[in-house]
Design a protein around this motif. Structure first.
Motif, short mmCIF file in Angstrom:
data_model
loop_
_atom_site.label_atom_id
_atom_site.label_comp_id
_atom_site.label_asym_id
_atom_site.label_seq_id
_atom_site.Cartn_x
_atom_site.Cartn_y
_atom_site.Cartn_z
N ALA A 336 0.73 -1.48 -0.07
CA ALA A 336 0.07 -0.52 0.38
C ALA A 336 0.91 1.11 0.00
O ALA A 336 1.99 1.40 0.53
CB ALA A 336 -0.59 0.16 1.33
N VAL A 337 0.34 2.59 -0.09
CA VAL A 337 0.80 3.71 0.04
C VAL A 337 0.43 4.54 1.62
O VAL A 337 -0.82 4.27 1.42
CB VAL A 337 0.39 4.69 -0.92
CG1 VAL A 337 1.09 6.37 -0.79
CG2 VAL A 337 0.82 4.53 -2.10
N LEU A 338 1.32 4.55 2.36
CA LEU A 338 0.91 5.64 3.26
C LEU A 338 1.31 6.44 3.44
O LEU A 338 2.02 6.77 3.02
CB LEU A 338 1.59 4.32 4.48
CG LEU A 338 2.03 2.95 4.48
CD1 LEU A 338 2.51 2.14 6.36
CD2 LEU A 338 0.27 2.42 4.58
N PRO A 349 -1.61 5.55 9.71
CA PRO A 349 -1.37 6.36 8.52
C PRO A 349 -2.24 6.09 7.26
O PRO A 349 -2.95 4.52 7.62
CB PRO A 349 -0.04 5.85 7.87
CG PRO A 349 0.39 4.42 8.70
CD PRO A 349 -0.60 5.06 10.11
N VAL A 350 -3.14 6.93 6.90
CA VAL A 350 -3.94 6.38 5.61
C VAL A 350 -3.24 5.49 4.85
O VAL A 350 -2.60 5.49 4.65
CB VAL A 350 -4.49 7.84 4.98
CG1 VAL A 350 -5.31 7.53 4.39
CG2 VAL A 350 -4.84 8.31 6.22
N ARG A 351 -4.48 4.19 4.87
CA ARG A 351 -3.46 3.74 4.03
C ARG A 351 -4.78 3.25 2.38
O ARG A 351 -5.69 3.31 2.43
CB ARG A 351 -4.11 2.53 4.00
CG ARG A 351 -3.11 0.85 3.91
CD ARG A 351 -3.51 -0.20 4.31
NE ARG A 351 -2.86 -0.35 5.75
CZ ARG A 351 -2.51 -1.41 6.54
NH1 ARG A 351 -3.02 -2.76 6.19
NH2 ARG A 351 -2.21 -1.23 8.03
N ILE A 352 -3.50 3.04 1.83
CA ILE A 352 -4.47 3.42 -0.20
C ILE A 352 -3.70 1.85 -0.32
O ILE A 352 -2.63 2.05 -1.15
CB ILE A 352 -3.91 4.53 -0.63
CG1 ILE A 352 -4.62 5.41 -0.08
CG2 ILE A 352 -4.62 4.61 -1.65
CD1 ILE A 352 -3.79 7.03 -0.45
N PRO A 353 -4.55 0.50 -0.22
CA PRO A 353 -4.03 -0.48 -1.16
C PRO A 353 -3.53 0.03 -2.08
O PRO A 353 -3.96 -0.08 -3.00
CB PRO A 353 -4.86 -1.87 -0.89
CG PRO A 353 -5.90 -1.03 0.07
CD PRO A 353 -6.11 0.74 -0.14
N LEU A 354 -2.35 -1.02 -3.13
CA LEU A 354 -1.68 -1.49 -3.93
C LEU A 354 -2.87 -2.06 -5.33
O LEU A 354 -2.69 -2.24 -6.45
CB LEU A 354 -0.51 -1.56 -3.98
CG LEU A 354 0.14 -0.75 -4.37
CD1 LEU A 354 1.87 -1.38 -3.99
CD2 LEU A 354 0.23 0.93 -3.92
N GLY A 384 -3.24 17.42 -0.30
CA GLY A 384 -3.78 16.39 0.22
C GLY A 384 -4.06 15.11 -1.03
O GLY A 384 -5.17 14.63 0.29
N THR A 385 -3.79 15.61 -2.17
CA THR A 385 -4.09 14.11 -3.24
C THR A 385 -3.09 13.17 -3.88
O THR A 385 -2.20 13.77 -3.69
CB THR A 385 -4.90 15.31 -3.87
OG1 THR A 385 -6.29 15.84 -3.70
CG2 THR A 385 -5.26 14.11 -5.34
N ASP A 408 -8.55 10.34 3.83
CA ASP A 408 -9.29 9.53 4.03
C ASP A 408 -9.22 8.20 3.35
O ASP A 408 -9.79 6.91 3.33
CB ASP A 408 -10.43 9.93 4.69
CG ASP A 408 -11.27 10.15 3.15
OD1 ASP A 408 -10.32 10.27 2.30
OD2 ASP A 408 -11.96 10.86 3.31
N GLY A 409 -8.38 8.26 2.45
CA GLY A 409 -7.70 7.31 1.59
C GLY A 409 -9.00 6.22 0.88
O GLY A 409 -8.87 5.58 -0.45
#
Length: 494
Positions: A336-338, A349-354, A384-385, A408-409
């Motif tokens: 993910a991107v944290l 951390p805000v987590r954005i899965p790959l 913020g994006t 917030d992901g």
């Protein structure tokens, strides 16, 4: 009267045929195009179709109308004048019609001379000066600066004998960039402070470097304020950015119970440095993000990484807000991107899965060579994006770009493109995407609206290698190639 007008009209048709042939064939980059990876510029096909059609229609009509005209008014001079008048009258409308069919185009403004020796590759790129007036392409054997207006070389700084670039700072602070060197399979342990405006080496320091060098590594150096940071085998060392004087040292190995720990990457911005420390004990792994004061080395906090197996990838996407690409070895582990919104130890951390249900994030280039000391990521952070290249689930080709909120992901928007050869922030709340088939789009990072031409701007050149980096200077788009063997190391588009 009618016979004369017919000659003028036939001359206009013949003139358009010649004009469309010239415009159509000269619009093809390199003299050939077609297929998936070398598409023809917009308007080329209709222009050439009209050229051939008008060649037959125009010249036959010209012969017939001149024949009828001379039957009534014998002589050669007047019909020739009328035909030439028709040709001249058609030039401006023909040019406008071609521009409409072609659409907006970025043309090749300049190109730099080829790399010598041809075996070298780019390790990373800096832009320097007001509006990026200078581009510094860091190669394995040298730093080469180019004028962003015309591509002329400004200066060259050679690496030490038998040493290659193994690391470089992500950016330049107060005109000073950091670059590290190593001998083959030796530690990356020599750092220079370089004045990027003149190409002069300001200082040199040797320190306990990390690992054995075989190719460049990212995240080994950082520049922030008046401080230079270098990752060592045990932690971080700080030097004066302008003079290289030692400032402070931080040992970040931690407790032995955590296993073998070592610093992995360092990043700094706004007076705050963050160091990713990873640990491995057998098949188990752990890690943490340590926050330090850049000026003093004082520890501000430490956050555990959400990993249980060894970390395979830890790469900084942005220094502020601190955004980390993290992948652990366990296939069910974190990939993910944290995004870390603040300092200290509070909050996850805000987590954005790959990998999501309908798309996979593709922030790294997976083919070709180059940009190992400072990767040319297909992702950027602003306002913020996170804007990142994406692909269909399980696919390899990045044919979309998507934006995610770092708060917030959530995914904010998604837009289709024809591949992503380069992606860069091009201004406040704007991101530019260079497609693999030669088209450039500019998006609003907030909502994904296309800025400018709705269908993108065609790039009038086919000079993309497998790894490229897109830059934006004051009035020029600059494409930097990872290798400068067959194509120029960099070129400008306007």
């Amino acid at each position: 009267m009618r016979a004369g007008l017919a000659v003028v009209a036939a001359g206009a048709a013949a003139g358009l045929a010649v004009e469309f042939h010239i415009l159509g064939w000269t619009s093809i980059p390199g003299g050939s195009c077609g297929g998936r990876y070398r598409p023809c510029p917009d308007g080329t096909t209709p222009t050439l179709i009209l050229a051939f059609a008008l060649t037959f229609v125009g010249w036959i009509a010209l012969l017939l109308t001149i024949g009828k005209f001379t039957d009534r008014r014998p002589g050669k001079a007047l019909p020739a004048v009328l035909a030439v008048a028709g040709v001249l009258l058609a030039l401006w409308p023909g040019r406008q019609a071609y521009l409409w069919m072609r659409g907006p185009v970025l043309g090749l403004a300049w190109q730099a001379g080829p790399d010598r020796p041809s075996s070298v590759r780019a390790e990373g790129v800096w832009t320097v000066g007001a509006h990026g007036s200078t581009v510094v392409r860091v190669r394995g054997d040298a730093l080469v600066a180019y004028d962003a207006r015309d591509g002329d070389r400004r200066w060259t700084l050679r690496a030490p004998v038998r040493e290659s670039v193994c690391g470089m700072s992500e950016g330049v602070a107060d005109g000073v960039g950091l670059v590290a060197f190593a001998r083959y399979e030796k530690p990356c342990d020599t750092v220079w402070g370089v004045d990027t405006r003149t190409g002069r080496k300001l200082w040199e320091r040797t320190y306990p470097g990390v690992a054995g060098f075989t190719s460049g590594s990212d995240g080994l150096l950082a520049a922030d304020g008046d401080t230079a940071l270098a990752l060592t085998d045990t932690g971080v060392r700080a030097y004066g950015l302008a003079d290289g004087r030692p400032r402070w040292t931080a040992d970040l190995r931690g407790k032995r119970a955590a296993g073998a720990c070592a610093p992995n990457v360092v990043s700094a911005a706004g007076g705050t440095a963050r160091v990713v420390v990873t640990c491995q004990a057998g098949e188990k792994g752990s890690g943490r993000v340590v926050t330090l004061d850049t000026a003093t080395g004082e520890r501000r906090g430490s956050r555990a990484l959400p990993v249980e197996s060894p970390v395979d990838t830890a790469m900084v996407v942005a220094a502020e807000p601190f955004t980390l690409l993290l992948e652990e070895r366990d296939e069910r582990g974190v990939a993910a991107v944290l995004a870390y919104p603040g300092d200290g130890d509070d909050g996850d951390p805000v987590r954005i899965p790959l990998s999501a249900d309908d798309e996979d994030l593709v922030p790294r280039q997976t083919s070709g060579e180059g940009f190992t000391a400072r990767p040319a990521l297909r992702a950027t952070v602003g306002g913020g994006t996170l804007v990142v290249a994406t692909a269909e689930p399980g696919g390899y080709a990045a044919d979309h770009v998507s934006a995610y909120s770092l708060r917030d992901g959530r995914r904010l928007w998604r837009a289709g493109v024809d591949g992503v050869a380069g992606l860069v922030s091009s201004g406040r709340d704007r991101v530019a995407v260079l497609g693999e088939r030669g088209r450039l789009w500019t998006f609003d990072t907030a909502d994904g609206d296309r800025i400018g031409e709705a269908d993108g701007v065609m790039v009038g050149t086919n000079r993309l290698t497998e790894r490229t980096q897109l830059l934006r200077t004051h009035d020029t788009w600059i494409v930097v190639n990872g290798q400068g063997t067959k194509e120029p190391p960099l070129y400008g588009l306007r």
